[in-house]
Design a protein around this motif. Structure first.
Motif, PDB file in Angstrom:
ATOM      1  N   GLU A  37       0.838  -1.193   0.000  1.00 38.30           N
ATOM      2  CA  GLU A  37       0.000   0.000   0.000  1.00 38.30           C
ATOM      3  C   GLU A  37       0.877   1.248   0.000  1.00 38.30           C
ATOM      4  O   GLU A  37       2.062   1.205   0.308  1.00 38.30           O
ATOM      5  N   ASP A  41      -2.282   5.868   1.694  1.00 43.98           N
ATOM      6  CA  ASP A  41      -3.356   4.927   2.015  1.00 43.98           C
ATOM      7  C   ASP A  41      -3.221   4.410   3.442  1.00 43.98           C
ATOM      8  O   ASP A  41      -4.221   4.260   4.151  1.00 43.98           O
ATOM      9  N   GLN A  55      -4.081  11.842  -6.059  1.00 35.96           N
ATOM     10  CA  GLN A  55      -3.689  10.460  -5.753  1.00 35.96           C
ATOM     11  C   GLN A  55      -3.040   9.761  -6.953  1.00 35.96           C
ATOM     12  O   GLN A  55      -3.102   8.547  -7.075  1.00 35.96           O
ATOM     13  N   CYS A  92       1.237   9.529  -2.087  1.00 31.97           N
ATOM     14  CA  CYS A  92       0.189   8.781  -2.789  1.00 31.97           C
ATOM     15  C   CYS A  92       0.757   7.734  -3.736  1.00 31.97           C
ATOM     16  O   CYS A  92       0.021   6.840  -4.176  1.00 31.97           O
TER      17      CYS A  92
END
Ligand code: FES
Length: 107
Positions: A37, A41, A55, A92
């Motif tokens: 991830e 996040d 993002q 991001c």
């Protein structure tokens, strides 16, 4: 294009960090990090409210600084070489790849 940022290259065997520390609005929090991830996040899942917009690694709203550990950025279109040299990342599109990683949104 991948870009690795950070000076501590002691990654785990599978590349998954064990600790992710986030500094945001003067507070430091250790949060759970799941392999693969993004830093953004992970912060959002932990209930933090860091700045972000696109993002997609384009707008720079989510920019933060790596204080320790190693980061792999998957996309960094708007990041200048000087910013990368100063340990700046776009959270991001950045994944933590070391045992302990500290990222600050405050600088
Ligand atoms: S949210 Fe736009 S670059 Fe990360």
């Amino acid at each position: 294009m991948l870009l690795a940022i950070g000076s501590d290259v002691h990654g785990t065997k599978d590349g998954r960090p064990q600790k992710l520390m986030i500094k945001l609005k003067g507070e430091v929090r250790e949060i759970d990090y799941r392999k693969g991830e993004t830093i953004l996040d992970a912060a959002l899942r932990a209930g933090l409210f860091p700045p972000f917009a696109c993002q997609e690694g384009v707008c720079a709203s989510c920019k933060a600084t790596v204080k320790s550990g190693r980061i792999l950025m998957l996309k960094h279109e708007a990041l200048t070489p000087l910013e990368a040299d100063q340990q700046n990342i776009f959270t991001c599109t950045a994944a933590a790849i070391s045992d302990e990683t500290v990222v600050s949104f405050d600088e």
